[in-house]
Design a protein around this motif. Structure first.
Motif, PDB file in Angstrom:
ATOM      1  N   PHE A 323       4.942  -6.018 -12.125  1.00 36.56           N
ATOM      2  CA  PHE A 323       4.739  -6.819 -10.873  1.00 36.56           C
ATOM      3  C   PHE A 323       3.923  -5.691  -9.796  1.00 36.56           C
ATOM      4  O   PHE A 323       4.522  -4.922  -9.309  1.00 36.56           O
ATOM      5  CB  PHE A 323       5.912  -7.181 -10.392  1.00 36.56           C
ATOM      6  N   GLN A 324       2.570  -5.962  -9.603  1.00 35.83           N
ATOM      7  CA  GLN A 324       1.966  -5.569  -8.581  1.00 35.83           C
ATOM      8  C   GLN A 324       2.399  -6.081  -7.340  1.00 35.83           C
ATOM      9  O   GLN A 324       2.032  -7.202  -6.933  1.00 35.83           O
ATOM     10  CB  GLN A 324       0.418  -5.400  -8.819  1.00 35.83           C
ATOM     11  N   SER A 325       2.527  -5.215  -6.190  1.00 31.11           N
ATOM     12  CA  SER A 325       2.741  -5.606  -4.636  1.00 31.11           C
ATOM     13  C   SER A 325       2.614  -4.508  -3.802  1.00 31.11           C
ATOM     14  O   SER A 325       2.742  -3.278  -4.183  1.00 31.11           O
ATOM     15  CB  SER A 325       4.141  -6.489  -4.656  1.00 31.11           C
ATOM     16  N   SER A 326       2.520  -4.777  -2.475  1.00 29.75           N
ATOM     17  CA  SER A 326       2.462  -3.744  -1.382  1.00 29.75           C
ATOM     18  C   SER A 326       4.092  -3.598  -1.249  1.00 29.75           C
ATOM     19  O   SER A 326       4.909  -4.272  -1.413  1.00 29.75           O
ATOM     20  CB  SER A 326       1.982  -4.028  -0.157  1.00 29.75           C
ATOM     21  N   LEU A 327       4.372  -2.392  -0.439  1.00 31.93           N
ATOM     22  CA  LEU A 327       5.786  -2.144  -0.243  1.00 31.93           C
ATOM     23  C   LEU A 327       5.922  -2.095   1.312  1.00 31.93           C
ATOM     24  O   LEU A 327       5.027  -1.552   2.112  1.00 31.93           O
ATOM     25  CB  LEU A 327       5.988  -0.559  -0.406  1.00 31.93           C
ATOM     26  N   GLY A 328       6.989  -2.914   1.877  1.00 34.25           N
ATOM     27  CA  GLY A 328       6.910  -2.986   3.416  1.00 34.25           C
ATOM     28  C   GLY A 328       8.028  -2.149   3.796  1.00 34.25           C
ATOM     29  O   GLY A 328       9.037  -2.063   3.113  1.00 34.25           O
ATOM     30  N   TRP A 329       8.063  -1.397   4.943  1.00 34.44           N
ATOM     31  CA  TRP A 329       8.952  -0.578   5.386  1.00 34.44           C
ATOM     32  C   TRP A 329       9.153  -0.784   6.931  1.00 34.44           C
ATOM     33  O   TRP A 329       8.362  -0.294   7.697  1.00 34.44           O
ATOM     34  CB  TRP A 329       8.628   1.109   5.073  1.00 34.44           C
ATOM     35  N   LEU A 330      10.280  -1.379   7.511  1.00 32.86           N
ATOM     36  CA  LEU A 330      10.551  -1.661   8.790  1.00 32.86           C
ATOM     37  C   LEU A 330      11.476  -0.453   9.258  1.00 32.86           C
ATOM     38  O   LEU A 330      12.527  -0.056   8.591  1.00 32.86           O
ATOM     39  CB  LEU A 330      11.446  -2.870   9.102  1.00 32.86           C
ATOM     40  N   ALA A 331      11.103   0.443  10.210  1.00 29.31           N
ATOM     41  CA  ALA A 331      11.613   1.578  10.866  1.00 29.31           C
ATOM     42  C   ALA A 331      12.702   0.976  11.897  1.00 29.31           C
ATOM     43  O   ALA A 331      12.577  -0.138  12.589  1.00 29.31           O
ATOM     44  CB  ALA A 331      10.454   2.374  11.796  1.00 29.31           C
ATOM     45  N   PRO A 332      13.700   1.798  11.911  1.00 31.89           N
ATOM     46  CA  PRO A 332      14.778   1.408  12.912  1.00 31.89           C
ATOM     47  C   PRO A 332      14.158   1.872  14.302  1.00 31.89           C
ATOM     48  O   PRO A 332      13.398   2.588  14.548  1.00 31.89           O
ATOM     49  CB  PRO A 332      15.871   2.354  12.276  1.00 31.89           C
ATOM     50  N   ASP A 333      14.988   1.118  15.389  1.00 33.24           N
ATOM     51  CA  ASP A 333      14.728   1.645  16.612  1.00 33.24           C
ATOM     52  C   ASP A 333      15.278   2.848  17.185  1.00 33.24           C
ATOM     53  O   ASP A 333      16.348   3.024  17.647  1.00 33.24           O
ATOM     54  CB  ASP A 333      15.262   0.340  17.673  1.00 33.24           C
ATOM     55  N   ALA A 349       4.098  10.100  -1.436  1.00 34.25           N
ATOM     56  CA  ALA A 349       4.738   9.756  -2.635  1.00 34.25           C
ATOM     57  C   ALA A 349       4.596   8.302  -2.828  1.00 34.25           C
ATOM     58  O   ALA A 349       4.339   7.833  -4.018  1.00 34.25           O
ATOM     59  CB  ALA A 349       5.957  10.325  -2.965  1.00 34.25           C
ATOM     60  N   PHE A 350       4.945   7.576  -1.848  1.00 26.19           N
ATOM     61  CA  PHE A 350       5.098   6.085  -2.043  1.00 26.19           C
ATOM     62  C   PHE A 350       3.726   5.559  -2.230  1.00 26.19           C
ATOM     63  O   PHE A 350       3.521   4.561  -2.870  1.00 26.19           O
ATOM     64  CB  PHE A 350       5.883   5.567  -0.880  1.00 26.19           C
ATOM     65  N   ARG A 351       2.815   5.989  -1.535  1.00 28.44           N
ATOM     66  CA  ARG A 351       1.528   5.502  -1.619  1.00 28.44           C
ATOM     67  C   ARG A 351       0.829   5.862  -3.127  1.00 28.44           C
ATOM     68  O   ARG A 351       0.027   4.839  -3.391  1.00 28.44           O
ATOM     69  CB  ARG A 351       0.435   6.172  -0.363  1.00 28.44           C
ATOM     70  N   LYS A 352       1.087   7.075  -3.413  1.00 27.48           N
ATOM     71  CA  LYS A 352       0.507   7.245  -4.724  1.00 27.48           C
ATOM     72  C   LYS A 352       1.189   6.363  -5.861  1.00 27.48           C
ATOM     73  O   LYS A 352       0.448   6.099  -6.739  1.00 27.48           O
ATOM     74  CB  LYS A 352       0.938   8.616  -5.243  1.00 27.48           C
ATOM     75  N   ALA A 353       2.453   6.116  -5.687  1.00 27.49           N
ATOM     76  CA  ALA A 353       3.048   5.348  -6.675  1.00 27.49           C
ATOM     77  C   ALA A 353       2.608   3.646  -6.541  1.00 27.49           C
ATOM     78  O   ALA A 353       2.539   3.180  -7.594  1.00 27.49           O
ATOM     79  CB  ALA A 353       4.413   5.228  -6.555  1.00 27.49           C
ATOM     80  N   ILE A 354       2.198   3.316  -5.401  1.00 25.51           N
ATOM     81  CA  ILE A 354       1.840   1.949  -5.303  1.00 25.51           C
ATOM     82  C   ILE A 354       0.394   1.759  -5.786  1.00 25.51           C
ATOM     83  O   ILE A 354      -0.039   0.702  -6.034  1.00 25.51           O
ATOM     84  CB  ILE A 354       1.979   1.767  -3.790  1.00 25.51           C
ATOM     85  N   ARG A 355      -0.404   2.748  -5.234  1.00 22.81           N
ATOM     86  CA  ARG A 355      -1.894   2.650  -5.358  1.00 22.81           C
ATOM     87  C   ARG A 355      -2.410   3.137  -6.881  1.00 22.81           C
ATOM     88  O   ARG A 355      -3.724   3.091  -7.187  1.00 22.81           O
ATOM     89  CB  ARG A 355      -2.622   3.537  -4.266  1.00 22.81           C
ATOM     90  N   ASN A 356      -1.519   3.423  -7.726  1.00 22.14           N
ATOM     91  CA  ASN A 356      -1.982   3.817  -9.055  1.00 22.14           C
ATOM     92  C   ASN A 356      -2.541   2.876  -9.994  1.00 22.14           C
ATOM     93  O   ASN A 356      -3.496   3.149 -10.831  1.00 22.14           O
ATOM     94  CB  ASN A 356      -0.880   4.637  -9.921  1.00 22.14           C
ATOM     95  N   ILE A 357      -2.147   1.635  -9.695  1.00 29.12           N
ATOM     96  CA  ILE A 357      -2.574   0.560 -10.471  1.00 29.12           C
ATOM     97  C   ILE A 357      -2.929  -0.333  -9.513  1.00 29.12           C
ATOM     98  O   ILE A 357      -2.305  -0.960  -8.467  1.00 29.12           O
ATOM     99  CB  ILE A 357      -1.472   0.242 -11.534  1.00 29.12           C
ATOM    100  N   GLY A 358      -4.201  -1.445  -9.841  1.00 26.43           N
ATOM    101  CA  GLY A 358      -4.395  -2.362  -8.917  1.00 26.43           C
ATOM    102  C   GLY A 358      -5.075  -2.111  -7.606  1.00 26.43           C
ATOM    103  O   GLY A 358      -5.044  -0.655  -7.335  1.00 26.43           O
ATOM    104  N   LYS A 359      -5.626  -3.048  -7.014  1.00 19.83           N
ATOM    105  CA  LYS A 359      -6.427  -2.550  -5.911  1.00 19.83           C
ATOM    106  C   LYS A 359      -5.857  -3.313  -4.752  1.00 19.83           C
ATOM    107  O   LYS A 359      -5.507  -4.453  -4.754  1.00 19.83           O
ATOM    108  CB  LYS A 359      -7.903  -2.961  -5.857  1.00 19.83           C
TER     109      LYS A 359
END
Length: 496
Positions: A323-333, A349-359
């Motif tokens: 399942f290919q998707s981007s990852l959303g991360w909402l920061a606390p205030d 680390a997260f960007r490398k894991a997400i961008r390894n497959i797919g565009k």
């Protein structure tokens, strides 16, 4: 890791430092030339020697003997009286005080050092690694009165620290230390370009449910007591300045996400953070599909747990489709969230894991900013490696205030991370994150809903890339800019 002190956040503070080039005259002890020293040691041993005996012993001619004696007499080393040669009183005392029977003499020696001092206490720093401070770090800016008087402060600090300066200089050159009486006078002092030393502090909860700040071992071992005290006070002041006001939302959080298994840790008004952290560390059991977490997402153990879910989702492990998707991360205030090297490492680390497959897939971070404050918020992500930073307007006063203390992460269709940043009475400025990773559909739907509410309508303030200046790239809606969130969680009842 000790369960007596369990970390929940790591913050990189920027210690202001400045090198100073100092040229000074130093009172040093030096050995005399070999022939001179041999003559004086002979006189020290014999007490007195006749002129003829001195000449014959060394094989000097009459003229050579007189030349040597006149030179030593002129320097105050010997006395010639009635054809008898003896040590001067000063040289005799030097032999008596010498630890090795060598007649050391004092001389002024000119030397130049470039010495780094911190700008809070003007303590000498060792082999510090200077850097231009990233806005992502928490800067400990020195008071203006100290900076305006920095040359005089550095002059005094050089005198006070000279023994250490001399020792470390000799060690770095592989030389023996000079015999020195310290600084005789300072000829000149010149301020070099200031910089910062990054120091990552681990915020931990102890067995008394109190917050402690653990400093880097090398810094704590090498810094002066004055600097350590000042640094700790500055860290404490930074925490206190961000104390939480109003409801902490612990009970509401547990109710909203139906976390009954966490209620034993919040039976009273205050969260028993240490007990919870200890049990999570030991493998706290939780309902199926839920993994309890303690501490921020960017702490290594939690980062690794998130990465495991990303790899599983994108790699199609355990018989499930990829399942290919981007990852959303909402920061606390919370102004002390994501400030430092641990956050930067997690982004990478997260960007490398997400961008390894797919565009097109990437890590999307959402943060809050008032109008005209967008550039200031964006600057805090400079140098972290983040590309997709999207800003939202703070929620209206009528909404649940504790929602702003939530840290959310969503990988659509696969998993969500939910943390509440709760304050402890012992240190209300140090928010303690706790929560869970979930693969349960109801949790994914709820996190999706909360993210959409955060950027609903005109509350979405656009994409503000940390690597660019100016305003957002172009006016967009949340769905247009973050298309991976544009889906429906509505589940139709199954057909009988």
């Amino acid at each position: 890791m000790s369960i007596d002190h369990i970390p929940f956040n790591r913050i990189t503070f920027a210690l202001p430092v400045q090198p100073f080039k100092v040229t000074a005259f130093i009172s040093t002890q030096e050995r005399l030339p070999a022939v001179t020293e041999f003559v004086l040691r002979l006189l020290h041993t014999c007490g007195r020697v006749s002129l003829a005996g001195f000449r014959d012993y060394f094989g000097f001619s009459e003229a050579e003997a007189l030349s040597v004696i006149e030179s030593l007499d002129r320097q105050g080393y010997v006395t010639l009286s009635e054809d008898q040669l003896t040590l001067s009183e000063e040289m005799r005392q030097r032999f008596e005080t010498s630890p090795d029977d060598c007649p050391w003499v004092t001389k002024l020696k000119r030397r130049t050092d470039v010495v780094p001092f911190d700008l809070l206490t003007f303590s000498m720093l060792g082999r510090a690694e200077f850097a231009f401070a990233s806005a992502n770090w928490v800067k400990l800016n020195p008071p203006p009165e100290l900076v305006g008087n920095s040359l005089e402060k550095a002059r005094h600090a050089y005198r006070e620290s000279f023994v250490r300066i001399e020792r470390e200089t000799a060690r770095s050159r592989g030389e023996e230390r000079e015999r020195s009486y310290g600084v005789h006078s300072i000829e000149s002092i010149e301020a070099r370009k200031p910089g910062f030393v990054p120091l990552t502090v681990s915020l931990e909860v102890d067995a008394k449910n109190a917050v402690t700040a653990r400093l880097p071992n090398e810094f704590e071992a090498g810094a002066s007591l004055e600097l350590l005290t000042e640094f700790r006070e500055r860290v404490a002041a930074s925490l206190e300045s961000h104390a939480q006001v109003g409801e902490d939302g612990v009970q509401e959080f547990l109710a909203l996400f139906e976390l009954d298994f966490l209620r034993p840790y919040a039976l009273e008004a205050d969260l028993n953070a240490h007990k919870l952290a200890t049990d999570v560390e030991r493998g706290l059991s939780a309902p199926a599909g839920i993994q309890p977490l303690f501490g921020g997402v960017y702490l290594k153990r939690n980062r690794d747990a998130v990465l495991s879910h990303i790899h599983e989702a994108r790699g199609g492990h355990k018989g499930q489709p990829s399942f290919q998707s981007s990852l959303g991360w909402l920061a606390p205030d919370y102004a002390l969230w994501g400030r430092g090297d641990d956050f930067k490492q997690s982004v990478d680390a997260f960007r490398k894991a997400i961008r390894n497959i797919g565009k097109g897939d990437d890590l999307y971070v959402f943060d809050r900013a008032e109008e005209r404050q967008e550039a200031a918020v964006r600057s805090m992500y400079t140098g972290t490696g983040l590309v997709e930073l999207h800003l939202m307007r703070p929620p209206p006063a009528s909404s649940a205030r504790w929602h702003a203390s939530l840290e959310l992460m969503l990988y659509p269709g696969r998993f969500a991370v939910v943390l509440l940043h709760a304050a402890l009475p012992s240190s209300p400025g140090a928010r303690v994150p706790f929560g869970f990773i979930s693969t349960r559909p109801k949790h994914l739907r709820l996190v999706h809903q909360l993210m959409l509410e955060a950027g609903n309508g005109n509350r979405y303030a656009g994409r503000w890339s940390p690597g660019r200046e100016g305003g957002p790239s172009r006016p967009q809606t949340l769905f247009a800019a973050c298309s991976f969130l544009a889906y429906s969680d509505i589940q139709l009842p199954s057909t009988p």
